[in-house]
Design a protein around this motif. Structure first.
Motif, PDB file in Angstrom:
ATOM      1  N   CYS A   1      43.394  38.385  41.030  1.00  0.00           N
ATOM      2  CA  CYS A   1      42.155  37.802  40.766  1.00  0.00           C
ATOM      3  C   CYS A   1      40.887  38.719  40.356  1.00  0.00           C
ATOM      4  N   ALA A   2      41.211  40.038  41.137  1.00  0.00           N
ATOM      5  CA  ALA A   2      40.213  41.079  40.793  1.00  0.00           C
ATOM      6  C   ALA A   2      40.370  41.605  39.512  1.00  0.00           C
ATOM      7  N   VAL A   3      41.472  41.906  38.870  1.00  0.00           N
ATOM      8  CA  VAL A   3      41.941  42.265  37.446  1.00  0.00           C
ATOM      9  C   VAL A   3      41.143  41.146  36.552  1.00  0.00           C
ATOM     10  N   ALA A   4      41.492  40.093  36.680  1.00  0.00           N
ATOM     11  CA  ALA A   4      40.711  38.855  35.860  1.00  0.00           C
ATOM     12  C   ALA A   4      39.400  39.059  36.031  1.00  0.00           C
ATOM     13  N   GLN A   5      38.860  38.891  36.923  1.00  0.00           N
ATOM     14  CA  GLN A   5      37.402  39.054  37.176  1.00  0.00           C
ATOM     15  C   GLN A   5      36.714  40.087  36.430  1.00  0.00           C
ATOM     16  N   LEU A   6      37.312  41.317  36.659  1.00  0.00           N
ATOM     17  CA  LEU A   6      36.617  42.248  35.850  1.00  0.00           C
ATOM     18  C   LEU A   6      36.931  42.299  34.392  1.00  0.00           C
ATOM     19  N   TRP A   7      37.691  41.672  34.014  1.00  0.00           N
ATOM     20  CA  TRP A   7      37.973  41.418  32.547  1.00  0.00           C
ATOM     21  C   TRP A   7      36.890  40.510  31.982  1.00  0.00           C
TER      22      TRP A   7
ATOM     23  N   ALA B   1      39.936  33.989  31.701  1.00  0.00           N
ATOM     24  CA  ALA B   1      39.827  33.085  32.350  1.00  0.00           C
ATOM     25  C   ALA B   1      41.312  32.363  32.661  1.00  0.00           C
ATOM     26  N   ILE B   2      42.045  32.518  31.690  1.00  0.00           N
ATOM     27  CA  ILE B   2      43.515  31.943  31.912  1.00  0.00           C
ATOM     28  C   ILE B   2      44.121  32.807  33.104  1.00  0.00           C
ATOM     29  N   LEU B   3      44.010  34.134  32.785  1.00  0.00           N
ATOM     30  CA  LEU B   3      44.722  35.065  33.819  1.00  0.00           C
ATOM     31  C   LEU B   3      44.124  34.727  35.124  1.00  0.00           C
ATOM     32  N   LEU B   4      42.920  34.501  35.375  1.00  0.00           N
ATOM     33  CA  LEU B   4      42.191  34.098  36.458  1.00  0.00           C
ATOM     34  C   LEU B   4      42.799  32.864  37.148  1.00  0.00           C
ATOM     35  N   GLY B   5      43.059  32.071  36.387  1.00  0.00           N
ATOM     36  CA  GLY B   5      43.693  30.660  36.917  1.00  0.00           C
ATOM     37  C   GLY B   5      45.162  30.857  37.348  1.00  0.00           C
TER      38      GLY B   5
ATOM     39  N   ALA C   1      32.629  35.549  46.057  1.00  0.00           N
ATOM     40  CA  ALA C   1      33.452  34.566  45.292  1.00  0.00           C
ATOM     41  C   ALA C   1      32.644  33.408  45.053  1.00  0.00           C
ATOM     42  N   PHE C   2      31.433  33.564  44.270  1.00  0.00           N
ATOM     43  CA  PHE C   2      30.886  32.389  43.856  1.00  0.00           C
ATOM     44  C   PHE C   2      30.492  32.353  42.321  1.00  0.00           C
ATOM     45  N   THR C   3      31.643  32.782  41.831  1.00  0.00           N
ATOM     46  CA  THR C   3      31.736  32.900  40.338  1.00  0.00           C
ATOM     47  C   THR C   3      31.927  31.389  39.529  1.00  0.00           C
ATOM     48  N   LEU C   4      32.919  30.828  40.347  1.00  0.00           N
ATOM     49  CA  LEU C   4      33.440  29.576  39.558  1.00  0.00           C
ATOM     50  C   LEU C   4      32.282  28.505  39.184  1.00  0.00           C
ATOM     51  N   PRO C   5      31.355  28.416  40.052  1.00  0.00           N
ATOM     52  CA  PRO C   5      30.206  27.474  39.561  1.00  0.00           C
ATOM     53  C   PRO C   5      29.371  27.909  38.292  1.00  0.00           C
ATOM     54  N   PHE C   6      29.341  29.264  38.148  1.00  0.00           N
ATOM     55  CA  PHE C   6      28.830  29.901  37.174  1.00  0.00           C
ATOM     56  C   PHE C   6      29.627  30.215  35.950  1.00  0.00           C
TER      57      PHE C   6
ATOM     58  N   LEU D   1      28.006  38.958  38.677  1.00  0.00           N
ATOM     59  CA  LEU D   1      28.720  37.953  39.660  1.00  0.00           C
ATOM     60  C   LEU D   1      30.224  38.259  39.705  1.00  0.00           C
ATOM     61  N   PHE D   2      30.775  38.433  38.567  1.00  0.00           N
ATOM     62  CA  PHE D   2      32.281  38.645  38.484  1.00  0.00           C
ATOM     63  C   PHE D   2      32.731  39.947  38.798  1.00  0.00           C
ATOM     64  N   VAL D   3      31.800  41.068  38.880  1.00  0.00           N
ATOM     65  CA  VAL D   3      32.088  42.349  39.209  1.00  0.00           C
ATOM     66  C   VAL D   3      32.182  42.278  40.805  1.00  0.00           C
ATOM     67  N   ALA D   4      31.010  41.673  41.391  1.00  0.00           N
ATOM     68  CA  ALA D   4      30.956  41.323  42.703  1.00  0.00           C
ATOM     69  C   ALA D   4      32.233  40.613  43.359  1.00  0.00           C
ATOM     70  N   ASP D   5      32.533  39.857  42.757  1.00  0.00           N
ATOM     71  CA  ASP D   5      33.809  38.939  43.036  1.00  0.00           C
ATOM     72  C   ASP D   5      34.838  39.833  43.085  1.00  0.00           C
ATOM     73  N   ALA D   6      35.097  40.420  42.040  1.00  0.00           N
ATOM     74  CA  ALA D   6      36.575  41.470  41.812  1.00  0.00           C
ATOM     75  C   ALA D   6      36.310  42.571  43.064  1.00  0.00           C
ATOM     76  N   LEU D   7      35.275  43.175  43.603  1.00  0.00           N
ATOM     77  CA  LEU D   7      35.146  43.983  44.443  1.00  0.00           C
ATOM     78  C   LEU D   7      35.443  43.459  45.701  1.00  0.00           C
ATOM     79  N   SER D   8      35.081  42.409  46.220  1.00  0.00           N
ATOM     80  CA  SER D   8      35.327  41.720  47.216  1.00  0.00           C
ATOM     81  C   SER D   8      36.845  41.243  47.404  1.00  0.00           C
ATOM     82  N   CYS D   9      37.477  40.769  46.214  1.00  0.00           N
ATOM     83  CA  CYS D   9      38.736  40.503  46.099  1.00  0.00           C
ATOM     84  C   CYS D   9      39.621  41.623  46.635  1.00  0.00           C
ATOM     85  N   LEU D  10      39.263  42.712  46.168  1.00  0.00           N
ATOM     86  CA  LEU D  10      39.778  44.100  46.366  1.00  0.00           C
ATOM     87  C   LEU D  10      39.598  44.476  48.195  1.00  0.00           C
ATOM     88  N   ALA D  11      38.493  44.344  48.733  1.00  0.00           N
ATOM     89  CA  ALA D  11      38.443  44.571  49.918  1.00  0.00           C
ATOM     90  C   ALA D  11      38.999  43.799  50.644  1.00  0.00           C
ATOM     91  N   CYS D  12      38.895  42.211  50.342  1.00  0.00           N
ATOM     92  CA  CYS D  12      39.832  41.630  51.329  1.00  0.00           C
ATOM     93  C   CYS D  12      41.440  42.036  51.240  1.00  0.00           C
TER      94      CYS D  12
END
Length: 391
Positions: A91-97, A111-115, A32-37, A171-182
């Motif tokens: 969050c996972a759906v938006a990150q993959l998008w 990004a709006i959906l992610l928000g 989940a280190f996508t926001l800074p990037f 990075l966004f793919v990794a974040d989406a996968l971590s969201c689903l795992a969580c």
């Protein structure tokens, strides 16, 4: 006493539910280190100007405000576990998008959906910890969550530094996968939601609590400074001609500092207001160093200072907010207080981009440091205003 026992001593006796939630959130944090990037991706990958990037990030921040309120309502009515799973999946759906977008407009919509999904899981997570811990143990419980998130952040920062050499979209793919795992871990391991047959309608009463509103205002100022660091450090590195991968290393050092300082500093011996005052002084010192940094080494020193400050600030604000809330409205109280992050996420991109354009890094970080010092000086006043009303 063994080294492991010494390290975990502050958290002995905490509920199993706290540990399960902490592990699940740590899994999520690893990716989940996508926001800074996000600002860098919009600029580099999609060709957005600095002004457009600031506007898009501000819209993202505005979208997190109803997300947080929805999370609080669902936490008190639908249940903590169900709400956490719902938010993480969104969050996972938006990150993959975002990762799959080929145009700027597609990335903006994602990004709006992610928000809109970004903050749903925060109120139920924070309320779950408060539900199963005594008030005296809440700083330790929230501290455990912060330490676990920081530990995962070490891996996440190194992952970000490595992937940024390849393609930032991964990075966004990794974040989406971590969201689903969580989400899976929470759904399988967290205790089932308790059905609430009669939930008092206290939405109006929440906003009438003047102490909560004051805490929201104070928390919003802090959150804005914090989000300016999250958004502004990567852009400052670009302004200074330093590599993008430096952000990952700064985040990793920040996480390591938070872990080590949590054990070395006896935070629990300070009350909330003294802890917050010390935190703002340290945060301000880090911001001053950041203002004049021109090499990665100096930025790392600044990160150490502001991270130790965060140790004193983050858990104490949550402890104060959860302490104000009645049991049946804890999710909503924490959601209202959490609006500070949504408001800050909307404000910070505009202040960062405007101050970088008009005053440069020095103006951005020195003005932020001045605000931090003022907040430190105001803590005795906040102590009087937030004191419980006499019966």
């Amino acid at each position: 006493m063994s080294a492991a026992a010494t390290l975990t001593a502050p958290w002995r006796g905490l509920s199993r539910a706290v540990w399960i939630l902490v592990v699940a959130r740590a899994v999520n944090r690893i990716g989940a280190f996508t926001l800074p990037f996000l600002g860098v991706v919009l600029t580099v990958e999609f060709g957005a100007s600095l002004g457009e990037t600031g506007l898009i990030l501000a819209v993202f921040g505005v979208a997190t405000i109803p997300s947080r309120l929805l999370g609080g309502q669902l936490a008190d009515r639908l249940g903590r576990r169900r709400t956490i799973v719902l938010g993480l999946t969104g969050c996972a759906v938006a990150q993959l998008w975002i990762a799959l977008s080929s145009t700027l407009w597609s990335a903006v919509l994602a990004a709006i959906l992610l928000g809109l999904a970004f903050e749903i899981y925060e109120p139920p997570s924070q309320a779950t910890i408060a539900d199963v811990t005594d008030p005296s143990d809440r700083p330790a419980a929230y501290g455990l969550l912060g330490a676990a998130m920081a530990a995962a952040g070490v891996l996440a920062g190194l992952l970000a530094a490595a992937v940024s050499h390849w393609d930032l979209r991964w990075l966004f793919v990794a974040d989406a996968l971590s969201c689903l795992a969580c989400a899976v871990l929470v759904a399988l391991a967290l205790p089932a939601d308790v059905r609430r047959e009669h939930v008092p309608a206290t939405a109006v009463a929440v906003w009438r609590d003047r102490r909560l509103v004051l805490l929201l205002i104070s928390g919003t100022v802090f959150a804005t400074i914090y989000m300016q660091l999250v958004i502004g450090v990567p852009l400052t590195l670009l302004e200074q001609g330093l590599p993008e991968s430096g952000t990952g290393f700064i985040l990793a050092v920040s996480a390591i500092t938070l872990i080590l300082a949590q054990r070395l500093l006896r935070v629990r011996r300070l009350d909330d207001f003294r802890s917050i005052a010390v935190g703002y002084i340290l945060l301000g010192a880090g911001l001053v160093v950041c203002a004049f940094a021109q090499t990665l080494t100096v930025f790392l020193l600044a990160a150490v200072l502001w991270s130790v400050g965060d140790l004193f600030l983050l858990t104490r604000y949550l402890t104060q907010a959860s302490g104000l809330a009645p049991d049946h409205a804890r999710g909503r109280y924490l959601a209202v207080f959490g609006l500070s992050w949504g408001i800050a996420t909307a404000i910070a991109p505009l202040t960062v981009t405007q101050l970088l354009e008009t005053a440069g890094p020095e103006g951005l970080w020195l003005s932020s440091a001045a605000v931090a010092v003022v907040l430190a000086a105001l803590q005795p006043w906040f102590r009087r205003r937030l004191a419980p009303a006499a019966p």
